[in-house]
Design a protein around this motif. Structure first.
Motif, short mmCIF file in Angstrom:
data_model
loop_
_atom_site.label_atom_id
_atom_site.label_comp_id
_atom_site.label_asym_id
_atom_site.label_seq_id
_atom_site.Cartn_x
_atom_site.Cartn_y
_atom_site.Cartn_z
N MET A 1 0.85 -1.20 0.00
CA MET A 1 0.00 0.00 0.00
C MET A 1 0.88 1.25 0.00
SD MET A 1 -2.71 1.30 2.88
CE MET A 1 -1.34 1.70 3.96
N GLU A 2 0.66 2.10 -0.94
CA GLU A 2 1.45 3.33 -1.02
C GLU A 2 0.98 4.32 0.05
OE1 GLU A 2 2.71 6.76 -4.29
OE2 GLU A 2 1.31 5.16 -4.79
N GLN A 3 1.94 4.97 0.70
CA GLN A 3 1.61 5.96 1.71
C GLN A 3 1.04 7.21 1.04
OE1 GLN A 3 4.79 6.44 4.66
NE2 GLN A 3 5.68 4.54 3.93
N THR A 4 -0.04 7.76 1.62
CA THR A 4 -0.74 8.86 0.97
C THR A 4 -0.74 10.15 1.77
OG1 THR A 4 -2.83 8.09 1.93
CG2 THR A 4 -2.26 7.26 -0.26
N LEU A 5 -0.20 10.14 2.98
CA LEU A 5 -0.15 11.38 3.76
C LEU A 5 0.85 12.33 3.12
CD1 LEU A 5 -1.16 12.76 6.38
CD2 LEU A 5 0.87 11.84 7.50
N ASN A 6 0.40 13.53 2.78
CA ASN A 6 1.24 14.45 2.00
C ASN A 6 2.00 15.46 2.83
OD1 ASN A 6 0.48 13.35 -0.53
ND2 ASN A 6 -1.46 14.45 -0.42
N HIS A 7 1.46 15.84 3.99
CA HIS A 7 2.15 16.86 4.77
C HIS A 7 1.65 16.86 6.21
CE1 HIS A 7 -1.58 18.86 3.57
NE2 HIS A 7 -1.41 19.71 4.56
N LEU A 173 4.15 5.76 7.82
CA LEU A 173 3.21 6.83 8.14
C LEU A 173 1.85 6.27 8.53
CD1 LEU A 173 4.07 9.34 5.27
CD2 LEU A 173 4.75 9.49 7.67
N PRO A 174 1.13 6.96 9.42
CA PRO A 174 -0.20 6.50 9.81
C PRO A 174 -1.17 6.59 8.64
CG PRO A 174 0.24 8.68 10.70
CD PRO A 174 1.52 8.20 10.10
N TYR A 175 -2.20 5.74 8.68
CA TYR A 175 -3.17 5.72 7.60
C TYR A 175 -4.54 5.35 8.15
CZ TYR A 175 -2.30 0.65 7.71
OH TYR A 175 -2.15 -0.67 8.11
N VAL A 176 -5.57 5.61 7.37
CA VAL A 176 -6.95 5.31 7.78
C VAL A 176 -7.23 3.84 7.51
CG1 VAL A 176 -9.38 5.80 7.42
CG2 VAL A 176 -7.71 7.67 7.39
N ARG A 266 -6.14 12.61 14.57
CA ARG A 266 -7.13 13.59 14.11
C ARG A 266 -6.64 14.29 12.84
NH1 ARG A 266 -7.95 13.99 19.90
NH2 ARG A 266 -10.10 13.40 20.36
N TRP A 267 -5.35 14.57 12.75
CA TRP A 267 -4.79 15.18 11.54
C TRP A 267 -4.97 14.26 10.34
CZ3 TRP A 267 -3.28 19.63 9.50
CH2 TRP A 267 -2.52 19.60 8.34
N VAL A 268 -4.67 13.00 10.51
CA VAL A 268 -4.81 12.03 9.42
C VAL A 268 -6.26 11.93 8.96
CG1 VAL A 268 -4.56 9.60 8.77
CG2 VAL A 268 -2.75 10.73 10.08
N LEU A 269 -7.18 11.89 9.89
CA LEU A 269 -8.60 11.80 9.53
C LEU A 269 -9.06 13.07 8.81
CD1 LEU A 269 -10.01 10.15 12.77
CD2 LEU A 269 -9.90 9.11 10.49
N GLU A 270 -8.56 14.22 9.22
CA GLU A 270 -8.91 15.46 8.54
C GLU A 270 -8.42 15.48 7.11
OE1 GLU A 270 -7.34 18.62 10.87
OE2 GLU A 270 -8.70 18.32 12.56
N GLN A 271 -7.21 14.97 6.88
CA GLN A 271 -6.65 14.95 5.54
C GLN A 271 -7.38 13.95 4.64
OE1 GLN A 271 -4.53 17.54 5.14
NE2 GLN A 271 -5.11 17.67 7.31
N ALA A 272 -7.91 12.90 5.27
CA ALA A 272 -8.62 11.89 4.47
C ALA A 272 -9.96 12.40 4.00
CB ALA A 272 -8.80 10.62 5.30
#
Length: 272
Positions: A1-7, A173-176, A266-272
Motif C-alpha cells: 500500500m502506497e503511503q498517501t499522507l502528504n504533509h 506513516l499512519p493511515y486510515v 485527528r490530523w490524518v482523519l482530517e486529511q482523508a
C-alpha cells in the motif's frame, strides 16, 4: 500500500511521537524479561522480577514527567488500566499535565489473542471505563500488550469510538483503516524500544534514534518517528539520561512536530 499522507501541520518535515508504556503485571507475576541474567526454575516466585516491574509506577513515571516538563513535550501514555487503580495520583497528574492516556489492556500479561471475542470486548470496555473514571475522559487510542491484537481488535475498538490503533508495522506513516464498525487510524509502533538495551549500553538507544532522526529530517518529508520507553526500565536513571539528551537534541531543530498519538490521528482523519 502506497503511503498517501502528504504533509504535516504547518508543513513540518518530521513528526516525533513520544510514547510511554506504563505497565503492570498480574498479582504474583513478573515480566518475562529483565536485566537479570539467571532465570529461576519454573514455578519459583520471582520476587526481584516483580519488584523490578513495580518501579514504573512508584518511581519511573515521575521521572518521565520531569523530563517531559523540562523539554516541553506532551506524550502518549499507553496504560495498563490496573495502573490507574494502583497509582491513581500519577495517572491524574499525567492527564493534568496534558499527556494522552491510551488503553493497553488491563495488565501486561492479559494478551488479546488468547481471549474469546466476548472476553476481549469486555477487556476493552473495562479498560475504557477505568481510565474514564480515573481522569474524566475516555481514551481514544489503544496499543495491545506485546503489540499483539486479535483478528477482532480493530472492529471492537472502532465500535467503542476509539480513534487510533497502534498495533501496526506495515508502513512508516499512519493511515486510515476501514473496519465494519467505522474508521481507525493505524499507527506503527517503534522498531527499537528501550528494553532492547537491557543487557547492552543505553547509549545504543540514543545512537539509534539520533541517527534515525537525522536521516529522516534530512531526506524524507513528511516522516514520522515513534520513540518508545517503558516506565519500569526507561524511567531508571541509566536510560532516562539517554532519553533526556535525545529529546533536548531533537527540540533544537525547526520543522519538527512533537505530537501525541490522538493529535496525529485527528490530523490524518482530517486529511482523508
Amino acid at each position: 500500500m502506497e503511503q498517501t499522507l502528504n504533509h504535516w501541520p504547518n508543513q513540518k518535515k518530521l513528526t516525533v511521537m513520544m510514547t510511554i508504556m506504563f505497565e503492570i503485571w498480574s498479582e504474583g507475576k513478573a515480566p518475562p524479561y529483565s536485566p537479570m541474567t539467571t532465570a529461576l526454575k519454573p514455578g519459583t516466585p520471582d520476587l526481584l522480577g516483580i519488584s523490578w516491574s513495580q518501579y514504573g509506577g512508584k518511581t519511573g513515571i515521575w521521572r518521565f514527567m520531569r523530563i517531559l516538563n523540562d523539554t516541553g513535550i506532551k506524550a502518549t501514555v499507553c496504560l495498563n488500566a490496573k495502573c490507574a487503580e494502583l497509582f491513581p495520583d500519577a495517572v491524574k497528574q499525567l492527564h493534568g499535565q496534558g499527556h494522552e492516556i491510551a488503553g493497553h489492556s488491563y495488565t501486561q500479561d492479559l494478551v488479546l489473542p488468547y481471549l474469546t471475542l466476548n472476553e476481549e470486548a469486555e477487556v476493552i470496555q473495562r479498560c475504557k471505563r477505568i481510565i474514564e473514571n480515573a481522569v474524566g475522559t475516555a481514551p481514544v487510542g489503544w496499543f495491545s500488550p506485546v503489540a499483539a491484537p486479535s483478528v477482532h481488535t480493530a472492529q471492537l475498538l472502532a465500535a467503542e469510538g476509539f480513534l487510533w490503533h497502534g498495533d501496526y508495522n506495515d508502513t512508516d506513516l499512519p493511515y486510515v483503516l476501514e473496519t465494519t464498525k467505522g474508521k481507525l487510524v493505524a499507527v506503527a509502533h517503534s522498531d527499537f524500544t528501550d528494553n532492547r538495551t537491557l543487557r547492552s549500553s543505553p547509549r545504543d538507544f540514543y545512537n539509534v534514534y539520533k541517527d534515525t532522526f537525522d536521516y529522516l529530517y534530512q531526506h524524507e518529508a513528511p516522516s514520522l518517528l515513534n520513540l518508545t520507553v517503558h516506565c519500569h526500565f526507561g524511567g531508571r536513571p541509566l536510560m532516562s539520561a539517554m532519553l533526556h539528551d535525545l529529546l533536548r537534541y531533537m527540540k533544537a531543530f525547526p520543522d519538527v512536530w512533537f505530537a501525541r498519538h490522538d493529535e496525529v490521528a485527528r490530523w490524518v482523519l482530517e486529511q482523508a
